[in-house]
Design a protein around this motif. Structure first.
Motif, PDB file in Angstrom:
ATOM      1  N   TRP A  39       3.670  12.317  11.894  1.00  0.00           N
ATOM      2  CA  TRP A  39       2.516  11.637  11.278  1.00  0.00           C
ATOM      3  C   TRP A  39       3.005  10.562  10.319  1.00  0.00           C
ATOM      4  CZ3 TRP A  39      -2.655  11.070  11.231  1.00  0.00           C
ATOM      5  CH2 TRP A  39      -3.300  10.760  10.041  1.00  0.00           C
ATOM      6  N   GLN A  47      -0.390  11.460   1.538  1.00  0.00           N
ATOM      7  CA  GLN A  47      -0.463  10.953   2.891  1.00  0.00           C
ATOM      8  C   GLN A  47      -0.093  11.995   3.929  1.00  0.00           C
ATOM      9  OE1 GLN A  47       2.003   7.819   1.799  1.00  0.00           O
ATOM     10  NE2 GLN A  47       0.342   6.959   0.614  1.00  0.00           N
ATOM     11  N   GLN A  75      -0.196  -1.370   0.977  1.00  0.00           N
ATOM     12  CA  GLN A  75       0.452  -1.155   2.276  1.00  0.00           C
ATOM     13  C   GLN A  75       0.240   0.268   2.736  1.00  0.00           C
ATOM     14  OE1 GLN A  75       3.139  -3.844   3.603  1.00  0.00           O
ATOM     15  NE2 GLN A  75       1.288  -4.719   2.777  1.00  0.00           N
ATOM     16  N   ASN A  76      -1.027   0.680   2.676  1.00  0.00           N
ATOM     17  CA  ASN A  76      -1.328   2.077   2.961  1.00  0.00           C
ATOM     18  C   ASN A  76      -2.040   2.178   4.301  1.00  0.00           C
ATOM     19  OD1 ASN A  76      -2.692   4.643   2.959  1.00  0.00           O
ATOM     20  ND2 ASN A  76      -2.076   4.794   0.827  1.00  0.00           N
ATOM     21  N   SER A  77      -1.330   2.727   5.265  1.00  0.00           N
ATOM     22  CA  SER A  77      -1.876   2.793   6.628  1.00  0.00           C
ATOM     23  C   SER A  77      -3.135   3.637   6.707  1.00  0.00           C
ATOM     24  CB  SER A  77      -0.846   3.397   7.558  1.00  0.00           C
ATOM     25  OG  SER A  77       0.083   2.438   7.897  1.00  0.00           O
ATOM     26  N   LEU A  78      -3.170   4.703   5.901  1.00  0.00           N
ATOM     27  CA  LEU A  78      -4.316   5.604   6.018  1.00  0.00           C
ATOM     28  C   LEU A  78      -5.576   4.940   5.493  1.00  0.00           C
ATOM     29  CD1 LEU A  78      -2.649   8.978   5.134  1.00  0.00           C
ATOM     30  CD2 LEU A  78      -3.192   8.003   7.343  1.00  0.00           C
ATOM     31  N   ILE A  79      -5.411   4.084   4.490  1.00  0.00           N
ATOM     32  CA  ILE A  79      -6.597   3.357   4.003  1.00  0.00           C
ATOM     33  C   ILE A  79      -7.066   2.383   5.076  1.00  0.00           C
ATOM     34  CG2 ILE A  79      -7.459   1.789   2.234  1.00  0.00           C
ATOM     35  CD1 ILE A  79      -5.638   3.126   0.266  1.00  0.00           C
ATOM     36  N   TYR A  80      -6.117   1.753   5.758  1.00  0.00           N
ATOM     37  CA  TYR A  80      -6.497   0.915   6.912  1.00  0.00           C
ATOM     38  C   TYR A  80      -7.314   1.744   7.896  1.00  0.00           C
ATOM     39  CZ  TYR A  80      -3.366  -3.142   6.172  1.00  0.00           C
ATOM     40  OH  TYR A  80      -2.771  -4.276   5.726  1.00  0.00           O
ATOM     41  N   VAL A 137       2.134   7.124  11.906  1.00  0.00           N
ATOM     42  CA  VAL A 137       0.815   6.705  11.417  1.00  0.00           C
ATOM     43  C   VAL A 137       0.926   6.129  10.012  1.00  0.00           C
ATOM     44  CG1 VAL A 137      -1.539   7.412  10.958  1.00  0.00           C
ATOM     45  CG2 VAL A 137      -0.302   8.417  12.870  1.00  0.00           C
ATOM     46  N   VAL A 138       1.412   6.972   9.092  1.00  0.00           N
ATOM     47  CA  VAL A 138       1.509   6.501   7.713  1.00  0.00           C
ATOM     48  C   VAL A 138       2.483   5.336   7.621  1.00  0.00           C
ATOM     49  CG1 VAL A 138       2.102   7.180   5.371  1.00  0.00           C
ATOM     50  CG2 VAL A 138       0.949   8.783   6.873  1.00  0.00           C
ATOM     51  N   GLY A 139       3.571   5.450   8.371  1.00  0.00           N
ATOM     52  CA  GLY A 139       4.613   4.446   8.254  1.00  0.00           C
ATOM     53  C   GLY A 139       4.410   3.257   9.183  1.00  0.00           C
ATOM     54  N   TYR A 140       3.245   3.203   9.812  1.00  0.00           N
ATOM     55  CA  TYR A 140       3.017   2.079  10.714  1.00  0.00           C
ATOM     56  C   TYR A 140       2.647   0.867   9.882  1.00  0.00           C
ATOM     57  CZ  TYR A 140       1.310  -0.607  14.635  1.00  0.00           C
ATOM     58  OH  TYR A 140       1.121  -1.591  15.560  1.00  0.00           O
ATOM     59  N   GLN A 141       3.645   0.084   9.585  1.00  0.00           N
ATOM     60  CA  GLN A 141       3.441  -1.068   8.705  1.00  0.00           C
ATOM     61  C   GLN A 141       4.174  -2.264   9.295  1.00  0.00           C
ATOM     62  OE1 GLN A 141       1.531  -1.726   6.370  1.00  0.00           O
ATOM     63  NE2 GLN A 141       0.728   0.256   5.776  1.00  0.00           N
ATOM     64  N   PHE A 191      -5.932   8.664  -0.803  1.00  0.00           N
ATOM     65  CA  PHE A 191      -4.909   8.282   0.175  1.00  0.00           C
ATOM     66  C   PHE A 191      -3.720   7.613  -0.495  1.00  0.00           C
ATOM     67  CE2 PHE A 191      -8.073   8.292   3.808  1.00  0.00           C
ATOM     68  CZ  PHE A 191      -7.500   9.408   4.368  1.00  0.00           C
ATOM     69  N   ALA A 216      -4.723  14.321   4.542  1.00  0.00           N
ATOM     70  CA  ALA A 216      -5.518  13.288   5.209  1.00  0.00           C
ATOM     71  C   ALA A 216      -6.717  13.926   5.903  1.00  0.00           C
ATOM     72  CB  ALA A 216      -4.657  12.533   6.213  1.00  0.00           C
TER      73      ALA A 216
END
Lengths: 344, 698
Positions: B542, B139, A59-64, B546-550, B135, B144
């Motif tokens: 961020w 984060q 669930q890693n956004s940065l890898i996405y 971005v990171v927490g956009y899940q 990553f 990044a």
């Protein structure tokens, strides 16, 4: 299995030949550019998939984000690689000439369109010229050695143009199917008469007298030779009918004759003749060439020698037609014929 | 050790023969490797970093011809030695860190095997995945950026290996890469926003062997004072409405109710939670005035920190007993969750304690600390529980107790020593001692561990709680009032509770005395403070957006943007975006082609001549020279023979001339004129042909 593969291969060839008509000059566009990932590109795709799965599982956004970025770059690179080739035109400027078995230089002109064309490679059979960079709107001449197998017309069925720029993950390629053919002279083989030395001194002198000449070449007898020219002494000794052919003195015409090698295979005769042409030309002699169906009047000089060699190269050969979808005289053809004898 | 990438895929007949790697390209690869190691510097063992530097340096020296690459035996030897060292360091533990170091080791060893272009690509792929692994650990926006920079280096390197002899290859490589990224950016953003965030395909707990700093589930006197030396961030909070006062911001984390010798522990082992999906998001919609949003740094624990009387809002936290909150899954990456401040009165005051609970919160070791027990009995026998609590607090306030980060060692009967002899301690000492006394006096009591306070971030938009805000305090059960918070530290050092540790330690000068580089230490340097807060703010945004956009936040955004879309619709949408992007790219390129064709006027004249021939009944044969065509045209239309011949010669000269310049505008104009003449001649019969310039080589 092999047969299916062959049949698919033939079908594919026909399809390509329809798409790329035979012409010395091709302008590459969407219609005739092929583009596929390279091996590295396929691995890159798999890597992206693994990265995506990593991103999902952790669930890693940065890898996405990284995955999407690289994926988009891959598609962008597809565009770039395609554009690298599209708009470019490739012309066969000068098909080359040379001796059979050698690599014959074909001169191509690469003219880029409105985009730079970088890291282009040309290849035919196993010969390859890489690293051709042509800035937008410019042209560059490239010499591609085409490996030749035997004498005659040399026309590779397809010359491949390829680029993997910028990332090497995709390759865009196409072909030019030249209409013009280069010429391949027969392999030079020292003619046997020239190897033999004159040993019958007194007779030679006599013969020379009768022929009004002073130097002689020996060759096997052939029909129509005058009896005084036959070296009877030699015949008595070895049973060979040998004729003394009198070397031309400065200025006196001399014929190189196809018929001078009775019992010898045609190709071998041509090889002998080619050697003789080279030899005579090197000595600056005057000579004519007599081939069945073609007669070249005696002359001397480089241009004349080339004319003779060309005549030898194409003697009995038919000029490749445009609708003939096969390679002429390239080495690959020879390999294939030797390897499996599959019909070409 | 060979890395088992599918080498077979590279071998193909049309693959260029193995080439040596150009030095320029290799340099980029090595640079990218170095950059990618930076984010891992504190996870990797030192020997491994040293080995990587040596191996990559060796490869570079071999490239410039100073040394040779090792032969097979030497290489095997190096490999075996490094593997042995690795196995010795790892000692059979399998964690994400050991896996990551193995990965780095593999890359390091690969350097000695990098000889051909194919090896270059293998390294490229491994390094891209190394960036991916990075990553997982980091984060922050800066890390990044470091990672993305390494990727850019790799991509420039790839361009270099594909055209090593191109003039100014590096500069153009950067430019090309930049343009390409800029062009693809919209698609990347759309994909990022719309790509459905699926649940993990299989459960992958990230076992980290590294100890995280943060509070733990046991407390010995002195534990928290170690933590107080760290300025690392614990979590950040945004309040929907006004933030509670500093002194009221008690972030409860866990309850320690069993005294075991000197150590406070959790009485019941916490209930087992099934590891579910990693829900690191918790933001749904705007914050209500009573809500607050916490972004917790990874702790590898399931504890969620919450203010007194909070309720869970986001579904990644569940309420455990005692008004504590737990994540469904250990927070191995940063977690965002949302809480609401409920009605404080609605606590469990109405119910009494069960006998079991009574026993639990009165538990004490059988012996030890006799003087404290005596004091407790003395208080408890004379006063009501409430008065007992007040009395102890008064004692803390009025007697000479000190709040210090440098407490003396109190090995024997520590509570007695603290209360009666040394009178110097940190919050953990006092909280433990107070709980001991309350229990000895018959008042149910427990130690609560968490954080207290938190400094305002940039523009007071949010609050940053750091490890030095870690705190321990006491809760006592008072009949009719329920659990009541009692903080001995508030009595001893009110400034700690009012404004934080820095002020409380101002006299002692021990605040962050070991953290020389922390900006928090230099509070008087305004610029530094400001910069550090701004950086933190960028990072916070961020992390949140971005990171927490899940999953949840995506669904929330989608429902606000589009209304009622599910995973499936998002999937279709994503496919649509990709398709549309490809279509647009195709269209743009097709238009470009058309324009390109239009630009080549020369070629256009020739093709209109071809059309003219066709109209005149002379079909154009493929591959025919212009002259041959002109001859056939002359035979069909004798009137144009002269101009056709001139035309054909000009075209021929252009195609086959030695000079490689493109046709000049003049040439093209002349050809156009000739073509017009031909058309006229075909209608009217012959007329004089305009002269055409012949290049000198004819």
């Amino acid at each position: 299995m092999g047969m299916i593969k062959q049949s698919v291969g033939r079908r594919f060839s026909r399809w390509i030949n329809r798409r790329i008509p035979r012409a010395d000059s091709v302008l590459f566009s969407q219609k005739n550019i092929f583009i596929l990932p390279t091996g590295a590109g396929v691995v890159f795709g798999i890597l992206l998939l693994i990265m995506l799965i990593t991103g999902i599982n952790y669930q890693n956004s940065l890898i996405y984000l990284l995955t999407f970025m690289l994926g988009a770059l891959f598609v962008g690179a597809m565009h770039q690689t395609h554009r690298n080739l599209s708009g470019l035109s490739l012309s066969l400027v000068q098909p080359g000439e040379g001796v059979a078995g050698e690599d014959i230089p074909f001169r191509f002109r690469v003219s880029s369109g409105k985009d730079d064309s970088l890291a282009i490679s040309l290849s035919v059979e196993d010969s390859r010229v890489a690293g051709i960079h042509v800035p937008a709107g410019e042209s560059k001449d490239v010499t591609l050695p085409v490996p030749s197998a035997w004498r005659g017309y040399l026309r590779p069925d397809r010359v491949r143009i390829e680029t993997r720029f910028p990332f090497g993950l995709l390759k865009a390629w196409s072909w030019v199917r030249p209409s013009s053919a280069g010429l391949v002279f027969p392999r030079l083989l020292a003619a046997p008469e020239a190897l033999s030395t004159l040993e019958d001194g007194p007779e030679n002198a006599a013969a020379a007298k009768t022929a009004g000449q002073d130097e002689a070449d020996l060759r096997p007898w052939r029909e129509g030779d005058l009896s005084p020219r036959v070296m009877w002494k030699r015949f008595a000794r070895s049973g060979q009918m040998v004729v003394a052919d009198w070397e031309a003195k400065q200025g006196s015409p001399h014929w190189l004759d196809f018929a001078a090698f009775p019992g010898v295979d045609n190709e071998l005769r041509l090889s002998y003749l080619a050697w003789l042409v080279q030899d005579r030309a090197a000595k600056g002699a005057r000579f004519g060439l007599n081939l069945p169906g073609e007669l070249i009047e005696p002359d001397s000089g480089k241009v004349h020698a080339e004319r003779c060699l060309r005549a030898l190269a194409i003697w009995g050969e038919e000029k490749p037609r445009d609708d003939d979808a096969r390679a002429f005289g390239t080495r690959r053809k020879l390999d294939r014929a030797a390897g499996g004898g599959s019909a070409v | 050790m060979k890395l088992s990438l599918p080498f077979g895929l590279f071998s193909g007949r049309e693959e260029p023969p193995k080439e040596t790697i150009p030095g320029k390209a290799l340099l980029w690869l090595i640079a990218a490797f170095a950059v990618l190691l930076v984010p891992q510097w504190d996870r990797l063992p030192v020997w491994l970093i040293a080995a990587c530097v040596v191996l990559a340096g060796w490869r570079w020296l071999a490239q410039i011809g100073r040394v040779g690459l090792p032969g097979r035996w030497l290489r095997t030897g190096i490999m075996l030695i490094l593997m042995a060292v690795y196995i010795a360091t790892v000692q059979g533990r399998f964690t994400v860190d050991t896996a990551a170091s193995f990965f780095v080791l593999a890359v390091g060893l690969k350097w000695l095997e990098t000889r051909s272009a194919r090896d270059f690509y293998v390294l490229f792929f491994i390094l891209v995945y190394l960036a991916t692994v990075n990553f997982l650990f980091r984060q922050d926006i800066l890390w990044a950026l470091v990672n993305f920079a390494a990727i850019a280096l790799l991509l420039v390197g790839l361009q270099t290996i594909n055209a090593p002899d191109l003039p100014n290859a590096i500069g153009r490589g950067w430019k090309r890469l930049g343009l390409l990224m800029l062009k693809t950016l919209p698609v990347v953003i759309l994909l990022f926003v719309f790509f459905p965030r699926m649940a993990p395909l299989w459960s992958v707990p990230m076992v980290s062997g590294q100890a995280r700093s943060g509070i733990s589930d046991t407390m010995r006197p002195g534990d928290i004072s170690n933590l107080a030396q760290s300025s690392e961030r614990a979590f950040r909070v945004t309040f929907g409405g006004d933030a509670p006062d500093y002194r009221d911001r008690y972030w409860r984390g866990l309850i320690l109710d069993r005294l075991d010798g000197e150590t406070w522990r959790q009485g019941d082992s916490e209930r087992f939670f099934r590891p579910g999906r990693v829900a690191i998001d918790g933001g749904v919609g705007d914050l209500e005035p009573n809500q607050y949003d916490v972004l917790l740094e990874p702790t590898d624990q399931r504890w969620a920190f919450a203010l007194d009387g909070s309720e869970a809002v986001s579904d990644n936290v569940v309420e455990a007993e005692q008004n504590l909150f737990r994540f469904r899954r250990p927070a191995d990456s940063s977690v965002r969750y949302r809480m609401a401040l409920g009605n404080v009165a609605a606590s469990s005051a109405v119910q009494g304690l069960s006998p079991l609970e009574q026993r639990r919160y009165l538990q004490l070791p059988a012996q030890g600390n006799p003087r404290a027990r005596e004091l407790a009995q003395q208080l408890g026998s004379q006063l009501s529980p409430e008065q007992t609590v007040m009395e102890l607090m008064r004692r803390f306030r009025e007697q000479e107790y000190f709040y210090t980060l440098r407490p003396p060692a109190m090995p024997e009967d520590g509570i007695d020593a603290l209360l009666f002899d040394e009178k110097r301690g940190f919050c953990a000492h006092y909280a433990g001692a107070a709980t001991f006394v309350f229990r000895a006096a018959g008042i149910p009591a427990r130690v609560v561990v968490g954080y207290q306070g938190g400094d305002a971030g940039a523009n007071n938009e949010y609050y940053i709680v750091r490890q030095y805000d870690a705190h321990a305090w006491v809760e006592v059960w008072l009949e009719g009032r329920g659990w009541v918070r009692v903080d001995p530290t508030a009595a001893i050092a009110p400034s700690r509770i009012e404004s934080g540790l820095r002020d409380a330690m101002a006299d002692e000068g021990s605040f962050l005395e070991n953290e020389l580089i922390s900006p928090q230490r230099y509070s008087d340097l305004q610029v530094l403070q400001w910069a550090s807060l701004q950086l933190d703010r960028i990072n916070y945004q961020w992390q949140r957006w971005v990171v927490g956009y899940q999953g949840q936040s995506q669904m929330d955004l989608m429902s606000r943007l589009l209304g009622g879309v599910g995973m499936k619709e998002l999937g279709y949408l994503t496919a649509g975006i990709v398709g549309l992007a490809l279509l647009v790219a195709g269209l743009v390129s097709a238009l470009g082609m058309k324009r390109g064709a239009r630009q080549d006027a020369f070629r256009r004249v020739v093709s209109s001549w071809h059309r003219f021939c066709e109209q005149a009944g002379v079909p154009v044969r493929a591959g025919e020279t212009p002259e041959a065509l002109a001859q056939r045209l002359s035979r069909a239309v004798p009137a144009v023979s002269e101009s056709a011949r001139v035309f054909a010669r000009a075209v021929n000269n252009h195609y086959y001339s030695a000079s490689s310049a493109p046709a000049s505008a003049d040439d093209t104009r002349r050809l156009k004129r000739l073509l017009r003449t031909m058309k006229r001649q075909r209608r009217n019969g012959p007329e004089p042909v305009p002269e055409i310039r012949t290049p000198p080589n004819e």
